[in-house]
Design an enzyme around this catalytic site. Sequence first.
Site, PDB file in Angstrom:
ATOM      1  NE  ARG A  68      25.486  48.971  67.351  1.00  0.00           N
ATOM      2  CZ  ARG A  68      26.174  48.875  66.198  1.00  0.00           C
ATOM      3  NH1 ARG A  68      27.431  48.090  65.905  1.00  0.00           N
ATOM      4  NH2 ARG A  68      26.242  49.803  65.121  1.00  0.00           N
ATOM      5  CD  GLU A 123      31.873  51.574  57.591  1.00  0.00           C
ATOM      6  OE1 GLU A 123      31.440  51.334  58.761  1.00  0.00           O
ATOM      7  OE2 GLU A 123      32.315  50.818  56.866  1.00  0.00           O
TER       8      GLU A 123
HETATM    9  O1  PRP Z   1      33.844  55.004  64.074  1.00  0.00           O
HETATM   10  P1  PRP Z   1      32.500  55.722  63.485  1.00  0.00           P
HETATM   11  O2  PRP Z   1      32.758  55.374  61.879  1.00  0.00           O
HETATM   12  O3  PRP Z   1      32.390  56.571  64.037  1.00  0.00           O
HETATM   13  O4  PRP Z   1      31.495  54.246  63.636  1.00  0.00           O
HETATM   14  C1  PRP Z   1      31.538  53.569  65.004  1.00  0.00           C
HETATM   15  C2  PRP Z   1      30.246  53.927  65.475  1.00  0.00           C
HETATM   16  O5  PRP Z   1      29.105  53.433  64.800  1.00  0.00           O
HETATM   17  C3  PRP Z   1      28.183  52.512  65.339  1.00  0.00           C
HETATM   18  O6  PRP Z   1      27.423  53.057  66.165  1.00  0.00           O
HETATM   19  P2  PRP Z   1      25.934  53.767  65.391  1.00  0.00           P
HETATM   20  O7  PRP Z   1      25.960  55.238  65.203  1.00  0.00           O
HETATM   21  O8  PRP Z   1      25.557  52.883  64.136  1.00  0.00           O
HETATM   22  O9  PRP Z   1      24.932  53.758  66.743  1.00  0.00           O
HETATM   23  P3  PRP Z   1      24.120  52.450  67.265  1.00  0.00           P
HETATM   24  O10 PRP Z   1      25.129  52.089  68.478  1.00  0.00           O
HETATM   25  O11 PRP Z   1      22.935  53.169  67.983  1.00  0.00           O
HETATM   26  O12 PRP Z   1      23.827  51.334  66.313  1.00  0.00           O
HETATM   27  C4  PRP Z   1      29.234  51.982  66.651  1.00  0.00           C
HETATM   28  O13 PRP Z   1      28.472  51.464  67.755  1.00  0.00           O
HETATM   29  C5  PRP Z   1      30.249  53.192  66.894  1.00  0.00           C
HETATM   30  O14 PRP Z   1      29.333  54.008  67.864  1.00  0.00           O
HETATM   31  N1  ADE Z   2      31.233  48.199  59.749  1.00  0.00           N
HETATM   32  C1  ADE Z   2      30.277  48.217  60.725  1.00  0.00           C
HETATM   33  N2  ADE Z   2      29.882  47.294  61.610  1.00  0.00           N
HETATM   34  C2  ADE Z   2      29.208  47.533  62.601  1.00  0.00           C
HETATM   35  N3  ADE Z   2      29.079  48.839  63.363  1.00  0.00           N
HETATM   36  C3  ADE Z   2      29.495  49.756  62.581  1.00  0.00           C
HETATM   37  N4  ADE Z   2      29.533  51.053  62.703  1.00  0.00           N
HETATM   38  C4  ADE Z   2      30.246  51.798  61.876  1.00  0.00           C
HETATM   39  N5  ADE Z   2      30.703  51.005  61.033  1.00  0.00           N
HETATM   40  C5  ADE Z   2      30.244  49.693  61.321  1.00  0.00           C
END
Ligand code: PRP
Ligand code: ADE
Length: 197
Positions: free
Chosen positions: A80, A117
């Site tokens: 994202r 998370e």
């Molecule tokens: O602060 P944190 O606990 O590290 O979480 C935040 C991260 O989680 C999500 O990405 P995700 O790894 O789900 O990947 P995506 O963008 O491919 O869905 C979001 O886009 C951040 O990069």
């Molecule tokens: N609660 C949340 N919602 C969307 N993206 C996330 N990435 C990590 N935690 C998330």
Amino acid sequence: MSTNDSPEISAASRHVAAANADNADLKALIRTIPDFPKPGIQFRDVTTLLLDRCGFSSCVGRMAAAAPGPVDLVAGVEARGFLFAGALADRLNAGVLLIRKDGKLPGATIAEDYALEYGQDRIAMHADACAPDARVLLVDDLIATGGTARAAVRLLRKAGARVVQAQFLVDLPELGGADALRKDGVDVHALVAFEGH
Ligand SMILES: O=P(O)(O)OC[C@H]1O[C@H](OP(=O)(O)OP(=O)(O)O)[C@H](O)[C@@H]1O
Ligand SMILES: Nc1ncnc2[nH]cnc12
């Protein structure tokens, strides 16, 4: 009619100008999906904001307005984060640096492990992606525990970059990521905050 006179651009500009302290207009465009990807997680879904022409444009405009002067590169985290990095780099006249999930980049890489998370992961960047002391703005859609952003900052610093700011559309302050990133010496800016996970 010049490009700047187009009704769509004028509407988007008005939205940038209408920004208020808590960016409630942007917050209202973000959907919450309970129990995704697992029970207990309130998933803050930015796809609904991305679908909104004015919402996305205003978001990127406000990010650009909060940037700390000129930057050489905007670094985005897969997946994202790429959307925001591309659009923001275009506004800031900067290049785009891709931080990808490990194993996807073709050149020599450096990598960092981190906890999410809801899981564990590893991100990587090309080892030669930035010049020493390059001014880099890190951007992602959301900061939760900060595991991803902190790993990205470690990577960028390992590559010789100066991380001049980290920006997020969404902060989940209860998870402490933004505070941890500030303790790592990073200037952190987020447009909206959601209480609860
Ligand atoms: O602060 P944190 O606990 O590290 O979480 C935040 C991260 O989680 C999500 O990405 P995700 O790894 O789900 O990947 P995506 O963008 O491919 O869905 C979001 O886009 C951040 O990069
Ligand atoms: N609660 C949340 N919602 C969307 N993206 C996330 N990435 C990590 N935690 C998330």
